[in-house]
Design a protein around this motif. Structure first.
Motif, short mmCIF file in Angstrom:
data_model
loop_
_atom_site.label_atom_id
_atom_site.label_comp_id
_atom_site.label_asym_id
_atom_site.label_seq_id
_atom_site.Cartn_x
_atom_site.Cartn_y
_atom_site.Cartn_z
N THR A 158 35.93 48.60 115.17
CA THR A 158 35.86 50.05 115.03
C THR A 158 35.46 50.67 116.36
O THR A 158 34.76 50.05 117.17
N ASP A 159 35.90 51.91 116.59
CA ASP A 159 35.64 52.57 117.87
C ASP A 159 34.15 52.74 118.14
O ASP A 159 33.66 52.45 119.24
N GLU A 160 33.43 53.26 117.15
CA GLU A 160 32.01 53.56 117.36
C GLU A 160 31.20 52.30 117.62
O GLU A 160 30.27 52.29 118.43
N GLN A 161 31.58 51.21 116.96
CA GLN A 161 30.89 49.94 117.21
C GLN A 161 31.19 49.45 118.63
O GLN A 161 30.30 48.97 119.34
N ASP A 162 32.45 49.57 119.06
CA ASP A 162 32.82 49.18 120.41
C ASP A 162 32.08 50.01 121.47
O ASP A 162 31.64 49.48 122.49
N MET A 163 31.98 51.31 121.21
CA MET A 163 31.38 52.21 122.20
C MET A 163 29.86 52.09 122.26
O MET A 163 29.24 52.43 123.27
N GLY A 164 29.25 51.63 121.17
CA GLY A 164 27.80 51.57 121.13
C GLY A 164 27.15 52.91 120.92
O GLY A 164 25.96 53.10 121.19
N MET A 165 27.91 53.87 120.42
CA MET A 165 27.40 55.21 120.12
C MET A 165 28.37 55.90 119.19
O MET A 165 29.56 55.55 119.15
N THR A 166 27.90 56.86 118.45
CA THR A 166 28.76 57.60 117.53
C THR A 166 29.45 58.74 118.26
O THR A 166 29.01 59.18 119.33
N TYR A 167 30.51 59.26 117.64
CA TYR A 167 31.19 60.41 118.23
C TYR A 167 30.29 61.64 118.24
O TYR A 167 30.35 62.47 119.15
N ALA A 168 29.43 61.77 117.22
CA ALA A 168 28.49 62.89 117.19
C ALA A 168 27.52 62.81 118.36
O ALA A 168 27.20 63.82 119.00
#
Length: 735
Positions: A586-596
């Protein structure tokens, strides 16, 4: 005695350096203004040459061609018996100025240079122009011979002056002068100027329309008068979109307005004003009158002409109107769609190609194209001949008329689901359903053969074969295997964009659309030169949060039920192997942060000018209900590490529609380095010191509470709690 005047503000979709087209649109606006009964016409900023000429303002050709256009305006019978001012660049004593040029019946009355220039956001005006700094002074401007041949004038006034007619007085502001704390409209109104004209080049940002409206209303609220605001519309060759909203305000109320978004190139908005309403409004404000009595006067340039008529009793003045503001979802639906339309019809291409993955981002881009098709069909039904002409030109079919948005979308938009062995059936189905509902020409392909061929070349050269992390590979191998898939999609996108119209029996090619949102660009969550690389990107300046809200709106506005499943699905790049057919990435898991969280980081970084420590200082209080100071510190440090590592990607960011105030676009809006020291040692140490200090203060506070409770209740567990907190906190600091 005449007391009512009809004035016209014009919204024009001009194009940088399109002197012929710009001239025709100006003439059309003057003709329409006269037909609507106006005797004074004003237009947007730099309308003759286009606002975004940028370094072309350093070229003498730009000034030459602007004067040539003015010659045509002066000679045109369309411009007879109406007072006109136009925007153009002027060089006076070897200094370049952004000017309004007022003329009447083949005579130039005044050249009024801009006195306050804009250098923030997307503006860089002092790179090309200088401010006129001589307050309430005029000089002789020596006219080019081509102008003298028409007007029989050798010199005309240039400077900070006003125009006096038989019945009223007209003054000028130019764009930024309205926004500046020392706006010219106050001293102008104190000197008896009753009509103030502002030719503007104000661009769109989400949730910002009210700012312009409030400023226009307030310009006449304190001191009375009529304010005429003319703005550009459309994409004139840049990432920004000028959003119209031309309007007229009288005594603090909007009495007439134009559209915020639209496909028509020329929109004329008129208002009939009672000059006696202005005079009585001012006369009753005694403190204003006392101030006006001592106001330093402006030079007045007299023109023997009246804007009113002795027999104007039949004219009805415009009453105040309520301004309807669009929601952010409506702004996203309309603005980027109009921007795409301008880009398409001026690029000479035959439509768009979009890799449609079935996620929120690419689906948003597809819906924006469908919104464009909807607006085109609505405009044609209203009889907009220019829109129909442009459609036929794009289609290379002189007799073509679209029947509905879906049919038009099928001709203008090609979508492709680019599957790999890591793609799921669910995303393929979602992409297919959306394409079917908007009518795009859609097909799926498999990219595995191309990916394997690229890996085969690598293996032949090195003797090694990279494998995914889930199969025992290292992070470097894992990332490389993801990136090759993404880059292959970009190569295939351009191949299909160049040839799909050939396949369909039409001439020309397609523009490749990108669909990476502003948050991903900020975080650098994209592969350089992957499928985020495109010709243009309509959502590149829009946050993930706003895109989701837009899709909820689009689902109902355009009757697209497939968007429900797209909104419910977790964002994923689908570049890693599936587990039993299910997505593991998932994107947020990959990024280490949420979109919010990304949206918060972006706003603080750009809009509020926060470095790492300032960002921590603000978020540690804002997020105190869900994060400890140490957790906030780690989140902030993780963001800035990622930002530094990936900032170089902004140098090749696809040109994107500007919408959010925290866009990281390196090319114009966000001028910061692209090579950073990744560790931010000094900045992060300052954050760590603050965390330690806050921990000490909290320990002291808890200990004090425990001591007070222990005095009244020896069996209270607070003392033990305090001791435990101190131990854990120290461990955290050491880590």
């Amino acid at each position: 005695m005449g007391r009512k005047v009809t004035v016209a503000v014009c919204t024009l979709n001009q194009w940088a350096l399109d002197f012929e087209g710009n001239l025709n649109r100006i003439l059309q606006s003057i003709q329409e203004a006269k037909e609507l009964g106006a005797l004074y016409r004003t237009g947007p900023e730099l309308e003759i040459c286009g606002y975004s000429c940028e370094d072309h303002f350093h070229e003498s050709d730009t000034y030459l061609h602007s004067w040539q256009v003015l010659v045509e305006l002066l000679k045109s019978p369309t411009c007879k018996d109406i007072l006109i001012d136009v925007g153009m660049p002027v060089q006076h004593r070897n200094v370049s100025y952004n000017c309004r040029v007022a003329f009447f019946n083949r005579k130039i009355i005044l050249i009024r240079p801009k006195m306050i220039l804009c250098d923030d956001g997307n503006y860089r005006e002092t790179r090309w122009f200088s401010c006129w700094t001589k307050d309430r002074q005029i000089e002789d401007f020596y006219l080019p011979r081509m102008i003298t041949a028409v007007t029989n004038q050798s010199t005309v006034p240039i400077g900070d002056a006003v125009i006096s007619t038989r019945d009223t007085c007209i003054g000028f502001e130019i764009c930024e002068e309205l926004w500046n704390p020392q706006s010219r409209h106050i001293p102008l109104s104190l000197d008896g100027v009753e009509i103030i004209s502002n030719g503007s080049g104000s661009y769109m940002e989400l949730r910002k329309a009210y700012v312009t409206v409030d400023l226009v209303k307030s310009a006449t609220f304190k001191s009375g008068g009529a304010y005429l605001f003319s703005n550009l519309r459309g994409c004139d060759g840049q990432r920004i979109y000028f959003n119209g909203c031309s309007c007229v305000a009288v005594n603090g109320e909007i009495v007439s307005r134009g559209q915020q978004f639209g496909l028509i190139d020329v929109e004329v908005t008129t208002a009939t004003i009672d000059l006696e309403d202005i005079r009585s409004y001012r006369a009753k404000n005694r403190s204003r009158c006392h101030l006006a009595a001592s106001n330093k006067p402006f030079p007045r340039i007299y023109v023997d002409f009246s804007l009113s008529d002795d027999e104007d009793i039949h004219l009805t003045t415009n009453p105040p109107i309520q301004w309807h503001y669009l929601s952010p979802e409506e702004e996203i639906s309309l603005g980027p769609a109009c921007w795409l339309w301008d880009y398409l019809r001026r690029s000479g291409q035959g439509g768009f190609f979009l890799p449609l993955s079935g996620g929120v981002d690419s689906s948003s881009t597809a819906c924006i194209v469908f919104s464009m098709c909807t607006q085109i069909c609505e405009a044609i039904k209203k009889g907009e001949s220019q829109v129909l002409y442009d459609v036929r030109k794009i289609m290379c079919q002189p007799d073509y008329t679209p029947s509905d948005p879906m049919e038009l979308c099928n001709k203008l938009l090609v979508t492709c689901y680019m599957a790999s062995e890591n793609s799921s059936r669910e995303t393929k189905q979602r992409a297919s359903q959306l394409a079917s509902q908007i009518g795009s020409y859609h097909f799926p392909i498999l990219i595995d053969t191309a990916v394997n061929a690229a890996l085969g070349i690598f293996t032949a050269a090195t003797g090694l074969l990279p494998i995914f992390k889930s199969k025992g590979g290292c992070p470097r191998q894992n990332l490389a295997l993801q990136n090759i898939q993404a880059r292959i999609r970009m190569v295939l996108s351009y191949l299909f964009a160049q040839l799909m119209l050939w396949v369909r029996g039409r001439p020309g090619g397609l523009l490749v659309l990108g669909s990476s949102n502003v948050d991903e660009a900020l975080r650098g969550y994209m592969t350089k030169y992957d499928c985020s690389s495109a010709d243009i990107n309509p959502i590149g300046g829009i946050s993930k949060t706003d895109l989701k809200s837009f899709l909820y709106y689009a689902k109902n506005r355009f009757f697209l039920p497939s968007l429900s499943e797209i909104l419910e699905a977790p964002p994923t790049a689908e570049l890693e192997p599936l587990a039993d057919g299910q997505i593991t990435q998932t994107d947020e898991q990959d990024m280490g942060m949420t979109y919010a969280e990304l949206s918060e980081f972006g706003t603080l970084r750009k809009t509020y000018k926060c470095g790492p420590y300032s960002m921590f200082e603000k978020l540690v209080h804002k997020w105190s209900d869900k994060c400890t100071p140490k957790e906030v510190a780690e989140k902030v440090k993780h963001f800035f590490r990622c930002y530094a590592i990936n900032r170089h990607k902004m140098t090749v960011l696809t040109p994107s529609y500007h919408a959010e105030t925290y866009s990281p676009d390196d090319n114009r809006f966000d001028l910061r380095p692209f090579l950073y020291r990744v560790h931010w040692n000094w900045q992060f140490k300052t954050i760590d010191d603050a965390v330690i200090q806050m921990s000490k203060e909290k320990r002291t506070s808890v200990s004090r509470v425990g001591y007070e409770q222990s005095k009244t209740n020896p069996n209270s567990p607070t003392t033990t709690l305090s001791s435990s907190f101190t131990k854990n906190d120290r461990q955290g600091v050491l880590i």
